[in-house]
Design an enzyme around this catalytic site. Structure first.
Site, PDB file in Angstrom:
ATOM      1  N   HIS A  56     -13.999   2.706   3.286  1.00 19.74           N
ATOM      2  CA  HIS A  56     -14.120   1.267   3.520  1.00 19.74           C
ATOM      3  C   HIS A  56     -15.461   0.741   2.999  1.00 19.74           C
ATOM      4  O   HIS A  56     -16.513   1.088   3.524  1.00 19.74           O
ATOM      5  CB  HIS A  56     -13.976   1.018   5.034  1.00 19.74           C
ATOM      6  CG  HIS A  56     -14.084  -0.417   5.434  1.00 19.74           C
ATOM      7  ND1 HIS A  56     -14.510  -0.814   6.672  1.00 19.74           N
ATOM      8  CD2 HIS A  56     -13.824  -1.564   4.765  1.00 19.74           C
ATOM      9  CE1 HIS A  56     -14.512  -2.131   6.749  1.00 19.74           C
ATOM     10  NE2 HIS A  56     -14.109  -2.610   5.604  1.00 19.74           N
ATOM     11  N   LYS A 103       0.847  -1.194   0.000  1.00 17.07           N
ATOM     12  CA  LYS A 103       0.000   0.000   0.000  1.00 17.07           C
ATOM     13  C   LYS A 103       0.886   1.250   0.000  1.00 17.07           C
ATOM     14  O   LYS A 103       0.649   2.192  -0.759  1.00 17.07           O
ATOM     15  CB  LYS A 103      -0.973  -0.010   1.187  1.00 17.07           C
ATOM     16  CG  LYS A 103      -2.035  -1.121   1.046  1.00 17.07           C
ATOM     17  CD  LYS A 103      -3.222  -0.956   1.952  1.00 17.07           C
ATOM     18  CE  LYS A 103      -4.098  -2.193   2.084  1.00 17.07           C
ATOM     19  NZ  LYS A 103      -5.188  -2.350   1.154  1.00 17.07           N
TER      20      LYS A 103
END
Ligand code: NAD
Length: 714
Positions: free
Chosen positions: A454, A411
């Site tokens: 999310h 990431k």
């Protein structure tokens, strides 16, 4: 002057235009007065040829006043029943007038609004996809108590009416027409009143047009009454089917079924009284209070932007870069393209990116096959998604969402590599399930523009998005993420940073308590079935198999690497069981060689290894304790999130727990649950559980604080 405008024309037709104070018409005291007065006046009217009920608002009529329903408390039954009867009386008199009464439905008529329509002899609706008709009371723990149950059963027959009543199905006018709920549609609003008048004129002198079917002599309920042999099987099976579905946790569908059957058994007016009694009972239940509070008031708050920073202009997303075309990335690409946003879907190879785009193709093809979308529209949406393996294609994106593997180094690497391709004010969002956003943002050169977005799986079906603010996330970035969530028609909750944020963290306690019960020797099937008995969609062990123990194992590793493991909860038993399943036995979950269960031929059986290792036939934990342990762990974690500021509002906690975690709907969410359970009683039960099973059940101090203040979780 009345809020019901009253006009009589030269043909003797009275048009009543409902125009109550405020943005909508609702069944409150003002309505009661206006309706009683209006009906009395119509009854006195000489040379009357017909009546039209119309609305001056955008929606025809909004329904019952939920503030009143929320305020009714045990002890108020008699006065509540009286009010209900006072609402029903004028509607009954309306349908008994000697002239046709027509509902001219210009906009949505749900609940009480549709009940007014049902009391009219003839119903004409504006045929538009924004117009919804139906009786959705069940979704708020209520029943249609303004005659809706009784009239629908008499109109459609018991069998045909039940789905509308028990599932609260809302339909557009075309469908309502096909189902027999309305009589006619018009293509424009301008045609509505002229058609209503034309109908009345065409039926001058037609006595039958002024009498409801159920008031005509010789009337028979379509499909037969409750003693008809044709309905015997339905009447036998329906209660069992319903109990299987609600698991006995929701009183509203049970009451509705009961009232509907009574409506097919007794005379019309008695049935109306039984229906009033049913609603009087339901309105006092904690389930109704919970569902009204959360699914109506708090849902409106959230979708109305209460969690969005004020004073920032709307932030429209035009081009989104989705990094990673796996399970989540492909779903994010689909929902974005559906909302008219251009998408660059990037993976490590063009092939992988194209496979991700094929997911949208598959979903759209299904829509086309069902006739819900044209081939042209499908082509247009598909053309919005550009599969790619090149970072340069991200140039000009105003939003990037990352959905690559849950690996912090990866990431970090892609944050650095792609951030520079964003527009100047563009924001970079991570779809990580657990990793703290503040820490991920360390790799960013613009941490103020860095945020957590999310999603839940499957993205195209799950309605929630959890937005996570890191320590440096700016209000503008939050507003942009919020507006994007609304643009793709999701409900956004906004939380502050923490390992696992709010939803993953709280859900983790469900897995953990399930694993603890396994380690204590309880039978896994029992643990799962008691998880369902409290109203969770699936048991804790089954759902962990779905999410995958392998993923949890990797998550633990990553957290340790980031130095954030064990920042919340206690997960020792969970770790032991995960290690036993994954490392020792190569079982990483349903899609990784099985987990607690073996999966064969579409079914599942318990894996004997878990019994050999843990099951102890002497182990004894009372069922009630197991149920409370599975529920309270999640409630306590939610309270801790509120106490520590991870949750910014109670509404976010309730909506997030129901829509993201699957909190039982009867609770109205994990915070609302405490309100109707009773704060003191909750404290006492926590103390009992803590005493027997450990400190993880200690009641968070925020509950005691609320008790001292004499308030609740609002
Ligand atoms: P996945 O394994 O299905 O997909 C990950 C994709 O990322 C793969 O297609 C892979 O090829 C691609 N990828 C890897 N490196 C890349 C790179 N450098 N550039 C572009 N693409 C790259 O995983 P997933 O289930 O979609 O999860 C993705 C993220 O979403 C994870 O952080 C996960 O924690 C999170 N998440 C998952 C779920 C879920 O239920 N699966 C739910 C919420 C959040």
């Amino acid at each position: 002057m009345s809020v019901f405008k009253y006009e009589k024309d030269a043909d003797g037709i009275v048009t009543v235009t409902m125009d109550q104070t405020g943005p909508v018409n609702a069944m409150n005291t003002e309505y009661q007065l206006a309706m009683a007065e209006t009906v009395a006046r119509i009854e006195q009217e000489a040379a009357l040829s017909g009546v039209i009920f119309a609305s001056a608002k955008k929606t025809f009529f909004a329904g019952g006043d939920l503030n009143d329903l929320l305020a009714a408390k045990p002890g108020d039954e008699a006065s509540f029943m009286e009010t209900l009867e006072a609402i029903k009386g004028p509607l009954r008199r309306l349908e008994k007038l000697p002239v046709p009464v027509v509902a001219a439905i210009n906009g949505t008529a749900l609940g009480g609004g549709f009940e007014i329509c049902l009391a009219c002899n003839y119903r004409i609706a504006f045929n538009h996809k924004s117009v919804q008709l139906g009786l959705p009371e069940v979704s708020l723990g209520l029943l249609p108590g303004g005659g809706g149950v009784v009239r629908m059963v008499n109109l459609l027959g018991l069998q045909a009416a039940l789905p509308y009543l028990l599932e609260g199905m809302k339909v557009v006018p075309e469908k309502a027409l096909a189902a027999g709920m309305i009589h006619e549609t018009v293509q424009s609003l301008e045609e509505l009143l002229p058609r209503a008048k034309a109908y009345i004129k065409a039926n001058a002198g037609n006595v039958a047009a002024a009498i409801q079917p159920w008031d005509q002599s010789g009337f028979k309920i379509p499909g037969g009454n409750a003693s008809s042999p044709k309905l015997a099987q339905l009447l036998m099976a329906a209660p069992a089917m319903l109990a299987a579905k609600t698991r006995g946790l929701l009183p509203a569908p049970e009451q509705i079924l009961d009232c509907a059957v009574e409506a097919a058994r007794v005379d019309f007016d008695t049935a109306l009284r039984i229906e009033s009694r049913g609603l009087t009972y339901l309105v006092m239940t904690p389930q109704a209070k919970n569902m009204i509070t959360t699914f109506f008031f708090q849902m409106n708050e959230i979708n109305g932007g209460a969690s969005r920073p004020q004073g920032i202009a709307p932030q429209l997303t035009k081009k989104v870069g989705v990094l990673g075309a796996g399970m989540m990335g492909q779903g994010i690409a689909y929902v974005s393209a559906m909302a008219g946003i251009d998408v660059v879907l990037k993976d490590i190879s063009l092939d992988a990116a194209e496979r991700g785009k094929a997911y949208t193709e598959k979903l759209l093809a299904k829509r086309v096959a069902k006739g819900r979308m044209s081939a042209d529209e499908k082509a247009k949406i598909l053309a919005r998604i550009m599969p790619s393996a090149e970072n340069d294609d991200l140039d000009g994106c105003d939003l990037i969402i990352e959905a690559v593997f849950e690996n912090v180094e990866l990431k970090n690497k892609i944050i650095r590599a792609t951030e520079k391709h964003l527009d100047d004010d563009g924001i970079w969002g991570s779809n990580t399930s657990t990793l703290p956003i503040t820490q991920l943002a360390l790799a960013s050169s613009r941490p103020a523009n860095f945020i957590g977005i999310h999603f839940f799986s499957p993205v195209d079906k799950m309605p929630l998005v959890e937005i996570i603010c890191g320590e440096q996330t700016s209000d503008t970035a939050l507003a942009k993420a919020f507006d994007y969530a609304r643009q793709i028609r999701k409900t956004p909750i906004v939380v502050n940073d923490s390992l696992g944020f709010f939803t993953s963290r709280t859900f983790g306690t469900y897995f953990d308590e399930g694993a603890r019960l396994v380690v204590e020797g309880m039978h896994p099937s029992k643990i799962d079935s008691l998880g369902k008995a409290i109203g969770m969609p699936v048991g804790p062990l089954t759902v962990h198999d779905e999410v995958s123990q392998e993923l949890s194992r990797k998550a633990f590793e990553t957290w340790e690497q980031m130095g954030v493991a064990d920042k919340w909860g206690e997960q020792d038993s969970l770790r032991t069981v995960i290690e036993f399943l994954t490392v020792k036995n190569g079982r990483g979950g349903r899609h990784h060689n099985g987990g607690y269960y073996d999966y064969v031929d579409g079914g599942k059986t318990l894996w004997p290894g878990v019994l050999d290792e843990y099951y102890c036939s002497n182990a004894q934990v009372p069922d009630d304790d197991i149920k409370d342990r599975l529920l309270f762990r999640q409630v306590i974690e939610t309270l801790k999130c509120l106490e520590s500021g991870v949750l910014r509002t109670v509404a976010d906690g309730n909506i997030g727990s129901v829509m993201g975690i699957g909190a039982p709907v009867w609770t109205g969410g994990f915070l609302q649950f405490v309100n109707t359970y009773g704060l003191e009683k909750f404290q006492r039960r926590c103390a009992e559980l803590a005493d027997k099973y450990g400190d993880r059940f200690s009641c968070p101090s925020i509950v005691g604080e609320k008790i001292l203040e004499g308030s609740m979780f609002r």
